[in-house]
Scaffold this active site. Structure first.
Site: not given
Ligand code: AMP
Length: 191
Positions: A13, A88, A128
């Site tokens: 994404k 999310r 990654r």
């Molecule tokens: P990502 O880079 O999208 O995989 O996000 C990495 C981490 O950031 C996730 O595992 C969560 O700990 C936190 N995170 C990202 N977006 C959200 C969100 N909208 N709500 C809560 N935690 C988030």
């Protein structure tokens, strides 16, 4: 144009969001990237969020709203955004939706679900981890993040499908092909 990408960790994404932002000339807002930057800078939000990120748990909603409201409003005023990682949870989506009822031209117009199977996800996440060294890409944390996605994020898909704005895309193809499918689907909406 106002888009959201939803996908399991490792589905691509972030990669697609960057390409879409460039292609449509809109802002990319990645909640995960923004949180990692807050942690790196040692801000108040970053200090609270660090533990949640480390363990693959979701950061409390209030911090997410605090971090994203201003950039989201600004991006909406400046031509649009592609969101990656927010909303999310159903609660985040419902709060965002109710705020959007009060403010003109900020609500999502299309939501892209990037569908990638578990085998392919594991392969991509291993690559990654080797490339970027994210501390939440180790095997145990990944398994937990998959579970978190399944229980907390998947319900979003029904929410957006019932509003008629969900596009379901096969994310297992090469990056350029996935991008082509997303842009054709989005363009055909004539937003
Ligand atoms: P990502 O880079 O999208 O995989 O996000 C990495 C981490 O950031 C996730 O595992 C969560 O700990 C936190 N995170 C990202 N977006 C959200 C969100 N909208 N709500 C809560 N935690 C988030």
């Amino acid at each position: 144009m106002r888009l959201l990408l939803v996908a399991y960790p490792g589905a691509g994404k972030g990669t697609q969001a960057t390409k879409l932002a460039v292609h449509y000339g809109i802002a990319q807002l990645s909640s995960g990237e923004l949180l990692r930057a807050e942690v790196a800078r040692g801000t108040r939000i970053g200090r609270v969020a660090a533990d949640y990120l480390e363990h693959g748990d979701l950061v409390p909603d209030e911090l997410i709203f605090e971090m994203l409201s201003a950039p989201l409003l600004q991006a909406a005023r400046n031509g649009g955004y592609v969101l990656d990682g927010f909303p999310r949870t159903l609660r985040q989506a419902e709060v965002a939706y109710s705020v959007a009822q009060e403010i003109k031209d900020i609500e999502l117009q299309a939501v892209v679900y990037l569908r990638v199977g578990p085998e392919e996800l594991r392969k991509r996440l291993q690559a990654r981890a080797a490339r970027e060294g994210r501390t939440d890409d180790d095997e145990i944390t990944i398994a937990h993040r998959f579970k978190v996605f399944e229980t907390q994020t998947e319900p979003l898909l029904g929410f957006y499908a019932s509003r008629g704005i969900l596009l379901d895309v096969n994310g297992e193809q090469p990056v350029g092909d996935v991008f082509g499918v997303i842009t054709s689907a989005v363009d055909s909406l004539h937003i």
